[in-house]
Design an enzyme around this catalytic site. Structure first.
Site, PDB file in Angstrom:
ATOM      1  N   GLY A  70       6.388  -3.850  -0.914  1.00  0.00           N
ATOM      2  CA  GLY A  70       6.112  -2.244  -1.232  1.00  0.00           C
ATOM      3  C   GLY A  70       6.131  -2.286  -2.833  1.00  0.00           C
ATOM      4  N   GLY A  71       5.983  -3.228  -3.555  1.00  0.00           N
ATOM      5  CA  GLY A  71       6.138  -3.353  -4.886  1.00  0.00           C
ATOM      6  C   GLY A  71       4.971  -2.693  -6.022  1.00  0.00           C
ATOM      7  N   ASP A 115       1.581  -4.731  -1.126  1.00  0.00           N
ATOM      8  CA  ASP A 115       1.403  -2.972  -0.976  1.00  0.00           C
ATOM      9  C   ASP A 115       0.258  -3.109  -0.091  1.00  0.00           C
ATOM     10  OD1 ASP A 115       1.937  -0.284  -1.224  1.00  0.00           O
ATOM     11  OD2 ASP A 115       3.246  -0.996  -3.040  1.00  0.00           O
ATOM     12  N   ASP A 154       1.401  -4.419   5.013  1.00  0.00           N
ATOM     13  CA  ASP A 154       2.067  -3.164   5.587  1.00  0.00           C
ATOM     14  C   ASP A 154       3.536  -3.660   5.933  1.00  0.00           C
ATOM     15  OD1 ASP A 154       3.025  -0.922   7.164  1.00  0.00           O
ATOM     16  OD2 ASP A 154       1.238  -0.796   8.306  1.00  0.00           O
ATOM     17  N   PHE A 155       4.450  -2.887   5.256  1.00  0.00           N
ATOM     18  CA  PHE A 155       5.955  -3.442   5.659  1.00  0.00           C
ATOM     19  C   PHE A 155       6.435  -3.110   7.148  1.00  0.00           C
ATOM     20  CE2 PHE A 155       6.716  -0.099   2.228  1.00  0.00           C
ATOM     21  CZ  PHE A 155       6.798   1.041   3.147  1.00  0.00           C
ATOM     22  N   ARG A 206      12.409  -2.162  -3.991  1.00  0.00           N
ATOM     23  CA  ARG A 206      12.948  -1.300  -4.864  1.00  0.00           C
ATOM     24  C   ARG A 206      12.315   0.095  -4.429  1.00  0.00           C
ATOM     25  NH1 ARG A 206      14.536  -1.032 -10.502  1.00  0.00           N
ATOM     26  NH2 ARG A 206      13.468   0.890 -11.350  1.00  0.00           N
ATOM     27  N   HIS A 257      14.770   4.644   0.419  1.00  0.00           N
ATOM     28  CA  HIS A 257      15.237   5.849   0.309  1.00  0.00           C
ATOM     29  C   HIS A 257      13.864   6.736   0.657  1.00  0.00           C
ATOM     30  CE1 HIS A 257      13.535   6.939  -3.922  1.00  0.00           C
ATOM     31  NE2 HIS A 257      12.595   6.291  -3.465  1.00  0.00           N
TER      32      HIS A 257
END
Length: 204
Positions: free
Chosen positions: A48-49, A73, A93-94, A109, A113
């Site tokens: 997701g960088g 990403d 896709d994570f 990173r 959240h």
């Protein structure tokens, strides 16, 4: 947002400006690395960088460390990413199984959240089967104190709650989340004035 690539690019730059501190300046990469990987192995997967700012910083500050650095990403995000020497970009896709096996670092990173615990567990559990014994997950996130929370962290906590039904987490909440995913925190490195930290995580 995917229909407006110019807006996507602006959003990426805004996110970078919100957290201008570079993680690699506060994390002992060489000490954590142990035996350096050879050029055919993967040094880090940046999950997701986004546009790869953190991966580019790692390559810039550790130019003599061999091994691939891969930014993952969604395609609409990578379409706006600028290429950089020594950094690869790959669509992923994570929520799907991690395709890169045996990387030294799997780095996230400001990914977790954005999501409540259930989805965070899903994301993390896609990484575990890809890990080698020497692999580490690096979680680069805000770790809010129980009291005396900096206003930036408090604002982000409210924003995450309103926008994504997610939260900024305390140390105890991060530990509980890792436990749910079958992981444990073995080290932590705090930096900047906003309670930013890198949590070093391995399977239990």
């Amino acid at each position: 947002m995917p229909q407006h690539p110019k807006h996507m690019k602006s959003l990426g730059h805004l996110m970078a400006l919100q957290r201008p501190t570079v993680w690699v300046d506060h994390f002992p990469v060489l000490e954590q690395l142990g035996e350096p990987p050879n050029p055919d192995k993967t040094l880090m997967v940046d999950i997701g960088g986004g546009f790869g700012q953190q991966s580019k910083a790692l390559r810039s500050r550790c130019p003599n460390v061999e091994g691939k650095i891969i930014v993952q990403d969604m395609p609409q995000t990578l379409a706006s990413a600028e290429p950089a020497e020594g950094v690869e970009f790959s669509e992923h896709d994570f929520f799907q199984p991690q395709p890169v096996k045996g990387a030294k670092f799997y780095y996230l990173r400001h990914v977790l959240h954005d999501w409540p615990d259930e989805q965070c567990v899903q994301i993390l559990q896609q990484v575990i089967p890809a890990m080698a014994p020497e692999s580490r997950i690096l979680i680069d996130e805000v770790v809010i104190p129980v009291t005396g929370v900096p206003w930036q962290a408090a604002f982000m906590d409210l924003l995450m709650m309103e926008s994504f039904a997610s939260i900024e987490r305390t140390r105890a909440e991060w530990e509980a989340l890792m436990d749910k995913a079958g992981l444990k925190i073995i080290e932590e490195y705090y930096y900047d004035g906003k309670e930013q930290a890198i949590l070093v995580v391995i399977p239990k």
